[in-house]
Design a protein around this motif. Structure first.
Motif, short mmCIF file in Angstrom:
data_model
loop_
_atom_site.label_atom_id
_atom_site.label_comp_id
_atom_site.label_asym_id
_atom_site.label_seq_id
_atom_site.Cartn_x
_atom_site.Cartn_y
_atom_site.Cartn_z
N ALA A 171 -7.62 0.01 3.30
CA ALA A 171 -8.58 0.74 4.12
C ALA A 171 -9.78 1.09 3.26
O ALA A 171 -9.63 1.57 2.14
CB ALA A 171 -7.92 2.00 4.67
N LEU B 91 -15.81 10.15 -6.91
CA LEU B 91 -16.45 8.88 -6.55
C LEU B 91 -17.94 8.90 -6.88
O LEU B 91 -18.51 7.92 -7.34
CB LEU B 91 -16.23 8.57 -5.06
N MET C 175 0.84 -1.20 0.00
CA MET C 175 0.00 0.00 0.00
C MET C 175 0.88 1.26 0.00
O MET C 175 1.81 1.38 0.76
CB MET C 175 -0.89 -0.01 1.24
N TRP D 114 -3.24 8.38 -7.95
CA TRP D 114 -3.97 8.73 -9.16
C TRP D 114 -4.13 10.23 -9.34
O TRP D 114 -4.12 11.00 -8.40
CB TRP D 114 -5.32 8.02 -9.18
N ASP E 134 -8.50 6.35 -12.91
CA ASP E 134 -7.44 5.56 -12.27
C ASP E 134 -7.82 5.13 -10.86
O ASP E 134 -7.15 4.30 -10.26
CB ASP E 134 -6.14 6.37 -12.21
N MET E 135 -8.89 5.69 -10.34
CA MET E 135 -9.27 5.41 -8.96
C MET E 135 -9.97 4.07 -8.84
O MET E 135 -10.59 3.62 -9.80
CB MET E 135 -10.28 6.46 -8.45
N PRO E 136 -9.94 3.46 -7.65
CA PRO E 136 -10.85 2.34 -7.41
C PRO E 136 -12.28 2.87 -7.34
O PRO E 136 -12.48 4.07 -7.27
CB PRO E 136 -10.40 1.78 -6.06
N LEU E 137 -13.27 1.94 -7.40
CA LEU E 137 -14.67 2.37 -7.42
C LEU E 137 -15.11 3.03 -6.12
O LEU E 137 -15.95 3.92 -6.12
CB LEU E 137 -15.58 1.17 -7.66
N MET E 138 -14.56 2.54 -5.03
CA MET E 138 -14.98 3.07 -3.74
C MET E 138 -13.78 3.72 -3.06
O MET E 138 -12.65 3.58 -3.53
CB MET E 138 -15.57 1.97 -2.86
N ALA E 139 -14.06 4.41 -1.95
CA ALA E 139 -12.97 5.03 -1.19
C ALA E 139 -12.15 3.91 -0.57
O ALA E 139 -12.49 3.38 0.47
CB ALA E 139 -13.54 5.94 -0.11
N MET E 140 -11.09 3.52 -1.26
CA MET E 140 -10.30 2.37 -0.83
C MET E 140 -8.86 2.82 -0.74
O MET E 140 -8.28 3.29 -1.72
CB MET E 140 -10.46 1.28 -1.89
N SER E 141 -8.28 2.73 0.44
CA SER E 141 -6.91 3.14 0.67
C SER E 141 -6.64 4.52 0.09
O SER E 141 -5.82 4.71 -0.79
CB SER E 141 -5.94 2.12 0.05
N MET E 142 -7.38 5.49 0.62
CA MET E 142 -7.25 6.86 0.13
C MET E 142 -6.03 7.54 0.75
O MET E 142 -6.07 8.69 1.15
CB MET E 142 -8.52 7.67 0.45
N LYS F 33 -18.42 8.45 -10.56
CA LYS F 33 -18.27 7.06 -10.98
C LYS F 33 -19.54 6.25 -10.72
O LYS F 33 -19.92 5.40 -11.52
CB LYS F 33 -17.09 6.40 -10.23
#
Ligand code: SF4
Ligand code: SF4
Lengths: 94, 384, 187
Positions: free
Chosen positions: B203, B216, A1, A7, A12-20, B219
């Motif tokens: 996380a 977000l 991580m 990004w 380039d982001m994941p769909l959800m708030a993941m490891s922000m 998306k």
């Protein structure tokens, strides 16, 4: 991580708030105008300062004495207030 | 296998055939039989799923979210006050992009206490980002659960399969229960690309500032729009495999219709024989049953309604201070269209008031008689 | 389309009767739809249930206001409520009663048939002696009297739907089928 958000655009982001990103990028040591100084002689290694530090800036050394990480210690003084042996003094930063 | 089953059991069968791996639900009239049958299926070993008993609907959704985040195909069901209690976590399920499928039995909101049908419970959740399918037969309920997973798991969004209290939930009718092997081919095992994984710690849902929250949301909207095509594609594929095709809407005798009735669920079903009868008398009337309400198929509705002489929308729900939701959305979709037809918005059947064929006919006839709608809401059969 | 309305009291198996008829008809490859009138169900309260039968899919989803036929599981309801409300002229009224059809003179214009389903239910110990469950017997009688559904399908449907005493319930339906008489017509 990674510690920092890599990004630059939404695709380039994941769909959800993941490891922000992690708080380690936030060097709170620069906020400090008071610095905790620990007197080893008074310290009973109870670990209370370690537990209370809101920025997780205190670690315990091999002998279980508290050591302050000045890169992250923001000088709030909570450790000094909580120490049952008054082993921590807040002194002015130069 | 041909069986006669109730609407609630069609939800349970849908979950069984979809091989749901976790079920967390709290019973509420008129949904109870969904949970009863699923717990039997689990106890008998017909369904290899974890059945989690919870103490409230909020917990049911919270447990479903945990299971879904861990990568499990997850099912739950509720109704009315139960759905309202879930409200906070409904948003969470969407934002966390969890492809949960939930049955919701449309029951009117209390007070006063009531158990009869009305769509205001699920309509109140239209802005939570859950995709919503409004069903109109027992067969469609079962089929929609399977299709819902197929769409949900491609866009990582939760789907609500909605049915009328009693009128569908407790009505028994013929239903083809598809072969498990065919359903497995249609809906393979789901590999969640974002699932919790101890080997890849991450996380989830952490504090996100204005610098990325906006993206977000963008998306979610893009994937919701994409689900429109997916509902059509997966509905076609369903038709090829099982002989029953599903789309965003169902049209009936629409081609040359001057006057078009737009409705949903059981009222749209009852409208079919009315259209038949009026056609026989020479009236050019047609029907659109809106099946997928979220995302709202605005493009398709424009295509189908542009240039018609008159449109009437019948809602079994009400947004107080405005009008019925299907009416609002249909009107909004047609606002910027050149040949936008005048539109009548009727409120009917609230709190389970029966909507028989003669009432449907009254609404069509009133529309045909008038040049313009008298207001934004037309009530039908209020005891004055 | 055939529309049939069932009248009974809570606890007699009225809703199950309407369902069993639907199950039986579906076994013969036809389309069915069945549902009770929902209220807060209590033992002893009047209960109404509906069954629709057709050769094509059924789309109408309202209650049945003008039934073609009636099944009355509880004769004491007659007089207490207007069971014939909306009943189409010439429709069957099948009554669970030990009286003769001719004794129901108030039903002129309809076809009345009676069958003592209570005795059959008691004989096979269906339900309790205070509250016998008469639905499977009345269904056997309905099959014989109206011919809406064959006894083979009834037998299978009863076996499928009866939660307990499956054999006894099937026997009750068969016995009712044998004993019921179709000719008890009245002008
Ligand atoms: S002063 Fe505050 S931040 Fe620094 S070590 Fe003590 S508690 Fe931690
Ligand atoms: S709280 Fe005081 S006594 Fe306890 S470990 Fe820290 S410095 Fe030592």
């Amino acid at each position: 991580m990674s510690d920092e958000i890599k990004w630059k655009k939404e695709s380039d982001m994941p769909l959800m708030a993941m490891s922000m990103g992690r708080m380690t990028v936030n060097k709170t040591g620069s906020w400090r105008n008071l610095r905790p100084v620990i007197e080893k002689e008074k310290c009973i290694k109870c670990g209370i300062c370690w537990k209370f530090c809101p920025d997780v800036s205190i670690r315990l050394d091999e002998e279980d004495y508290p050591v302050v990480d000045l890169e992250f210690c923001k000088g709030c003084g909570i450790c000094a207030v909580e120490c049952p042996k008054d082993a921590i003094t807040m002194i002015k930063e130069e | 296998m041909q069986k006669v089953i109730m609407g609630n059991h069609a939800l349970s069968w849908g979950a069984l055939l979809s091989r749901a791996e976790v079920i967390a639900a709290y019973p509420i009239t008129p949904q109870t039989e969904v949970v009863e049958l699923l717990s039997n299926m689990c106890a008998d070993g017909d369904l290899d799923a974890q059945f989690i008993k919870v103490e409230s609907e909020h917990s049911a959704m919270a447990a479903s979210m945990g299971a879904s985040a861990a990568g499990a195909r997850t099912f739950t069901a509720t109704s009315a006050q139960g759905l309202a209690l879930m409200h906070e976590v409904l948003h969470w399920a969407t934002g966390a992009r969890l492809p949960i499928v939930m049955g919701n039995i449309n029951r009117a909101m209390a007070p006063p206490w009531t158990i009869w049908t009305e769509q205001t419970d699920s309509i109140s959740e239209r802005d939570t980002g859950w995709l919503q399918i409004y069903t109109s037969s027992i067969q469609e309920i079962l089929d929609s659960v399977i299709q819902a997973y197929k769409v949900a798991e491609q866009v990582y969004l939760p789907v609500m399969v909605v049915l009328d209290s009693f009128v569908l939930s407790h009505t028994n009718e013929n239903c083809d229960i598809p072969d498990q092997s065919k359903v497995d081919a249609y809906l393979p095992k789901f590999e969640n690309a974002y699932k919790l994984d101890v080997n890849k710690p991450a996380a989830y849902g952490g504090l996100t500032g204005p610098d990325w929250y906006y993206e977000l949301r963008y998306k979610i909207q893009k994937d919701t729009e994409r689900s429109l095509d997916l509902f059509v594609e997966t509905g076609k594929e369903f038709g090829e495999m099982f002989g029953r095709e599903y789309g965003l809407v169902e049209t009936y005798k629409l081609d040359d219709a001057d006057t078009v009735l737009v409705s949903s669920a059981s009222i749209a079903s009852t409208a079919r024989p009315v259209i038949d009868a009026m056609r026989e008398e020479g009236h050019k009337v047609g029907l659109i049953r809106v099946r997928v309400f979220r995302p709202f198929p605005s493009d398709l509705m424009r295509k189908l309604l542009e240039g018609r002489k008159k449109v009437l929308v019948v809602d079994r729900n009400i947004s107080f201070g405005m009008s019925g939701a299907f009416y609002e959305e249909t009107k909004a979709a047609l606002y910027n269209v050149k040949n936008s037809p005048p539109m009548w918005g009727y409120i009917a059947g609230l709190g389970g008031r029966d909507v028989p064929t003669n009432v449907v006919r009254d609404m069509i006839e009133q529309t045909m008689k008038e040049d313009h709608p008298s207001g934004d809401i037309i009530w039908i059969g209020v005891k004055k | 389309m055939l529309e049939i309305r069932f009248h009974g009291r809570g606890g007699q198996g009225t809703v199950v009767a309407s369902k069993a008829l639907a199950f039986a008809v579906a076994r013969e490859g036809r389309f069915v739809q069945t549902f009770p009138e929902y209220g807060v169900e209590r033992r002893g309260a009047p209960v109404v249930a509906f069954t629709r039968i057709d050769d094509v899919p059924i789309y109408i989803r309202s209650k049945i206001y003008e039934p073609d036929h009636l099944v009355v599981l509880e004769p004491t309801l007659i007089g207490a409520i207007d069971v014939t409300e909306g009943l189409k002229p010439g429709g069957w009224i099948i009554i669970n009663s030990d009286k003769k059809a001719a004794e129901f003179g108030q039903f002129a214009g309809f076809k009345v048939a009676t069958f003592d389903a209570t005795s059959v239910a008691l004989k096979y110990r269906l339900g309790s002696s205070a509250a016998p469950i008469v639905n499977t017997a009345i269904l056997g009688a309905l099959s014989k009297i109206t011919g809406f559904v064959g006894i083979d399908a009834v037998r299978e449907a009863v076996r499928e739907i009866a939660p307990v005493k499956k054999d006894e319930n099937v026997k009750a339906a068969e016995e009712a089928y044998e004993k019921a008489e179709a000719e008890q017509e009245q002008s």
